[in-house]
Design a protein around this motif. Sequence first.
Motif, PDB file in Angstrom:
ATOM      1  N   PRO A  51      12.659 -11.410  -2.212  1.00 43.67           N
ATOM      2  CA  PRO A  51      13.729 -10.409  -2.115  1.00 43.67           C
ATOM      3  C   PRO A  51      13.189  -8.996  -2.338  1.00 43.67           C
ATOM      4  O   PRO A  51      12.573  -8.715  -3.352  1.00 43.67           O
ATOM      5  CB  PRO A  51      14.698 -10.820  -3.220  1.00 43.67           C
ATOM      6  N   VAL A  52      13.402  -8.130  -1.367  1.00 46.97           N
ATOM      7  CA  VAL A  52      12.979  -6.739  -1.459  1.00 46.97           C
ATOM      8  C   VAL A  52      14.171  -5.874  -1.079  1.00 46.97           C
ATOM      9  O   VAL A  52      14.669  -5.960   0.041  1.00 46.97           O
ATOM     10  CB  VAL A  52      11.794  -6.431  -0.499  1.00 46.97           C
ATOM     11  N   SER A  53      14.619  -5.062  -2.007  1.00 46.46           N
ATOM     12  CA  SER A  53      15.749  -4.175  -1.724  1.00 46.46           C
ATOM     13  C   SER A  53      15.276  -2.998  -0.881  1.00 46.46           C
ATOM     14  O   SER A  53      14.076  -2.726  -0.777  1.00 46.46           O
ATOM     15  CB  SER A  53      16.356  -3.658  -3.031  1.00 46.46           C
ATOM     16  N   LYS A  54      16.231  -2.287  -0.309  1.00 49.93           N
ATOM     17  CA  LYS A  54      15.883  -1.093   0.465  1.00 49.93           C
ATOM     18  C   LYS A  54      15.164  -0.079  -0.429  1.00 49.93           C
ATOM     19  O   LYS A  54      14.202   0.550  -0.010  1.00 49.93           O
ATOM     20  CB  LYS A  54      17.132  -0.467   1.079  1.00 49.93           C
ATOM     21  N   GLN A  55      15.620   0.062  -1.665  1.00 48.94           N
ATOM     22  CA  GLN A  55      14.975   0.991  -2.591  1.00 48.94           C
ATOM     23  C   GLN A  55      13.531   0.574  -2.857  1.00 48.94           C
ATOM     24  O   GLN A  55      12.631   1.420  -2.860  1.00 48.94           O
ATOM     25  CB  GLN A  55      15.747   1.065  -3.906  1.00 48.94           C
ATOM     26  N   GLN A  56      13.290  -0.706  -3.065  1.00 50.28           N
ATOM     27  CA  GLN A  56      11.930  -1.186  -3.297  1.00 50.28           C
ATOM     28  C   GLN A  56      11.053  -0.955  -2.057  1.00 50.28           C
ATOM     29  O   GLN A  56       9.894  -0.565  -2.175  1.00 50.28           O
ATOM     30  CB  GLN A  56      11.935  -2.671  -3.657  1.00 50.28           C
ATOM     31  N   PHE A  57      11.625  -1.196  -0.883  1.00 47.69           N
ATOM     32  CA  PHE A  57      10.893  -0.946   0.354  1.00 47.69           C
ATOM     33  C   PHE A  57      10.503   0.526   0.450  1.00 47.69           C
ATOM     34  O   PHE A  57       9.367   0.859   0.751  1.00 47.69           O
ATOM     35  CB  PHE A  57      11.742  -1.360   1.574  1.00 47.69           C
ATOM     36  N   THR A  58      11.465   1.397   0.180  1.00 45.81           N
ATOM     37  CA  THR A  58      11.222   2.840   0.266  1.00 45.81           C
ATOM     38  C   THR A  58      10.171   3.279  -0.744  1.00 45.81           C
ATOM     39  O   THR A  58       9.278   4.071  -0.413  1.00 45.81           O
ATOM     40  CB  THR A  58      12.537   3.620   0.056  1.00 45.81           C
ATOM     41  N   GLU A  59      10.244   2.764  -1.952  1.00 44.47           N
ATOM     42  CA  GLU A  59       9.240   3.097  -2.969  1.00 44.47           C
ATOM     43  C   GLU A  59       7.851   2.643  -2.526  1.00 44.47           C
ATOM     44  O   GLU A  59       6.879   3.389  -2.663  1.00 44.47           O
ATOM     45  CB  GLU A  59       9.592   2.454  -4.308  1.00 44.47           C
ATOM     46  N   ARG A  60       7.747   1.443  -1.987  1.00 45.00           N
ATOM     47  CA  ARG A  60       6.451   0.926  -1.538  1.00 45.00           C
ATOM     48  C   ARG A  60       5.952   1.726  -0.331  1.00 45.00           C
ATOM     49  O   ARG A  60       4.778   2.060  -0.234  1.00 45.00           O
ATOM     50  CB  ARG A  60       6.569  -0.561  -1.188  1.00 45.00           C
ATOM     51  N   PHE A  61       6.843   2.039   0.611  1.00 42.57           N
ATOM     52  CA  PHE A  61       6.480   2.846   1.774  1.00 42.57           C
ATOM     53  C   PHE A  61       5.914   4.188   1.320  1.00 42.57           C
ATOM     54  O   PHE A  61       4.862   4.618   1.796  1.00 42.57           O
ATOM     55  CB  PHE A  61       7.705   3.056   2.681  1.00 42.57           C
ATOM     56  N   ASN A  62       6.588   4.852   0.403  1.00 35.38           N
ATOM     57  CA  ASN A  62       6.129   6.155  -0.091  1.00 35.38           C
ATOM     58  C   ASN A  62       4.792   6.041  -0.820  1.00 35.38           C
ATOM     59  O   ASN A  62       3.937   6.929  -0.701  1.00 35.38           O
ATOM     60  CB  ASN A  62       7.190   6.797  -0.983  1.00 35.38           C
ATOM     61  N   TYR A  63       4.595   4.972  -1.559  1.00 28.50           N
ATOM     62  CA  TYR A  63       3.320   4.724  -2.237  1.00 28.50           C
ATOM     63  C   TYR A  63       2.193   4.613  -1.205  1.00 28.50           C
ATOM     64  O   TYR A  63       1.137   5.230  -1.330  1.00 28.50           O
ATOM     65  CB  TYR A  63       3.421   3.446  -3.067  1.00 28.50           C
ATOM     66  N   ILE A  64       2.431   3.809  -0.163  1.00 31.30           N
ATOM     67  CA  ILE A  64       1.418   3.611   0.873  1.00 31.30           C
ATOM     68  C   ILE A  64       1.171   4.912   1.640  1.00 31.30           C
ATOM     69  O   ILE A  64       0.031   5.278   1.925  1.00 31.30           O
ATOM     70  CB  ILE A  64       1.836   2.461   1.816  1.00 31.30           C
ATOM     71  N   LYS A  65       2.235   5.627   1.963  1.00 29.54           N
ATOM     72  CA  LYS A  65       2.113   6.881   2.710  1.00 29.54           C
ATOM     73  C   LYS A  65       1.288   7.909   1.926  1.00 29.54           C
ATOM     74  O   LYS A  65       0.508   8.659   2.510  1.00 29.54           O
ATOM     75  CB  LYS A  65       3.477   7.452   3.048  1.00 29.54           C
ATOM     76  N   ALA A  66       1.433   7.919   0.608  1.00 22.43           N
ATOM     77  CA  ALA A  66       0.673   8.846  -0.233  1.00 22.43           C
ATOM     78  C   ALA A  66      -0.828   8.542  -0.186  1.00 22.43           C
ATOM     79  O   ALA A  66      -1.635   9.384  -0.555  1.00 22.43           O
ATOM     80  CB  ALA A  66       1.184   8.803  -1.671  1.00 22.43           C
ATOM     81  N   ARG A  67      -1.175   7.364   0.263  1.00 24.87           N
ATOM     82  CA  ARG A  67      -2.575   6.961   0.404  1.00 24.87           C
ATOM     83  C   ARG A  67      -2.890   6.796   1.888  1.00 24.87           C
ATOM     84  O   ARG A  67      -3.438   5.790   2.319  1.00 24.87           O
ATOM     85  CB  ARG A  67      -2.819   5.672  -0.360  1.00 24.87           C
ATOM     86  N   ASN A  68      -2.555   7.802   2.676  1.00 23.14           N
ATOM     87  CA  ASN A  68      -2.605   7.674   4.134  1.00 23.14           C
ATOM     88  C   ASN A  68      -4.012   7.665   4.719  1.00 23.14           C
ATOM     89  O   ASN A  68      -4.167   7.728   5.925  1.00 23.14           O
ATOM     90  CB  ASN A  68      -1.726   8.719   4.813  1.00 23.14           C
ATOM     91  N   ASP A  69      -5.023   7.534   3.887  1.00 23.15           N
ATOM     92  CA  ASP A  69      -6.370   7.336   4.411  1.00 23.15           C
ATOM     93  C   ASP A  69      -6.842   5.907   4.161  1.00 23.15           C
ATOM     94  O   ASP A  69      -7.981   5.573   4.450  1.00 23.15           O
ATOM     95  CB  ASP A  69      -7.357   8.329   3.784  1.00 23.15           C
ATOM     96  N   THR A  70      -5.944   5.068   3.657  1.00 24.98           N
ATOM     97  CA  THR A  70      -6.309   3.705   3.308  1.00 24.98           C
ATOM     98  C   THR A  70      -5.479   2.666   4.051  1.00 24.98           C
ATOM     99  O   THR A  70      -6.010   1.686   4.551  1.00 24.98           O
ATOM    100  CB  THR A  70      -6.156   3.479   1.787  1.00 24.98           C
ATOM    101  N   TYR A  71      -4.168   2.870   4.122  1.00 24.84           N
ATOM    102  CA  TYR A  71      -3.255   1.865   4.676  1.00 24.84           C
ATOM    103  C   TYR A  71      -2.648   2.342   5.990  1.00 24.84           C
ATOM    104  O   TYR A  71      -2.050   3.407   6.053  1.00 24.84           O
ATOM    105  CB  TYR A  71      -2.118   1.578   3.690  1.00 24.84           C
ATOM    106  N   PHE A  72      -2.791   1.507   7.025  1.00 25.14           N
ATOM    107  CA  PHE A  72      -2.259   1.831   8.345  1.00 25.14           C
ATOM    108  C   PHE A  72      -1.519   0.608   8.860  1.00 25.14           C
ATOM    109  O   PHE A  72      -2.144  -0.340   9.339  1.00 25.14           O
ATOM    110  CB  PHE A  72      -3.395   2.220   9.289  1.00 25.14           C
ATOM    111  N   THR A  73      -0.208   0.615   8.733  1.00 26.24           N
ATOM    112  CA  THR A  73       0.600  -0.501   9.222  1.00 26.24           C
ATOM    113  C   THR A  73       1.247  -0.088  10.527  1.00 26.24           C
ATOM    114  O   THR A  73       1.904   0.949  10.603  1.00 26.24           O
ATOM    115  CB  THR A  73       1.668  -0.909   8.185  1.00 26.24           C
ATOM    116  N   ILE A  74       1.032  -0.907  11.543  1.00 27.48           N
ATOM    117  CA  ILE A  74       1.641  -0.653  12.843  1.00 27.48           C
ATOM    118  C   ILE A  74       2.715  -1.700  13.097  1.00 27.48           C
ATOM    119  O   ILE A  74       2.678  -2.794  12.528  1.00 27.48           O
ATOM    120  CB  ILE A  74       0.605  -0.682  13.990  1.00 27.48           C
ATOM    121  N   VAL A  75       3.661  -1.343  13.942  1.00 26.72           N
ATOM    122  CA  VAL A  75       4.708  -2.279  14.324  1.00 26.72           C
ATOM    123  C   VAL A  75       4.879  -2.252  15.836  1.00 26.72           C
ATOM    124  O   VAL A  75       4.522  -1.282  16.497  1.00 26.72           O
ATOM    125  CB  VAL A  75       6.055  -1.952  13.640  1.00 26.72           C
ATOM    126  N   VAL A  76       5.416  -3.328  16.352  1.00 25.10           N
ATOM    127  CA  VAL A  76       5.853  -3.391  17.740  1.00 25.10           C
ATOM    128  C   VAL A  76       7.370  -3.494  17.687  1.00 25.10           C
ATOM    129  O   VAL A  76       7.918  -4.378  17.032  1.00 25.10           O
ATOM    130  CB  VAL A  76       5.248  -4.591  18.494  1.00 25.10           C
TER     131      VAL A  76
END
Length: 148
Positions: free
Chosen positions: A47-72
């Motif tokens: 279970p991942v809430s929208k808030q948890q998703f947003t927090e994790r997204f922002n964490y990953i984005k702050a490290r934008n030289d390490t994590y690159f997630t692509i979607v189709v």
Amino acid sequence: MALFSDSLISPEVAKQIKEGYTIRPLHGGDYEKGFLDTLGSLTSVGPVSKQQFTERFNYIKARNDTYFTIVVEDLKSGKIIGAGSIIVERKFVGHIEDIVTAESARGLNLGLDCAEKNVPFYNKCGFVQKEVEMAWYIPENETIKAKL
């Protein structure tokens, strides 16, 4: 808001995506587009809430030289039907991980990592099996924050 610049996705790769679909960076709004449902086709997400998703997204984005997630994205339905991540380690290797295609989009030639039963298909496409994959899953009754 995109996880990283669209310009990092090769035009040659983008041209290979079938008409009606697009390949792009993960966006902050992809929670609503079923990103986690698609990821759930690969592994137990829990279970991942929208808030948890947003927090994790922002964490990953702050490290934008390490994590690159692509979607189709399926442009007709607006749903995420495929995803993958590249993790760039600060040594001499990187990892391509979590390649997944939603069950509803299987057979569109979008996936890499596969179930044992699909190995012959990938062998036919020139891939070879390498090593063994292992995973540890957060129990569904626990929250993500409890383990981070």
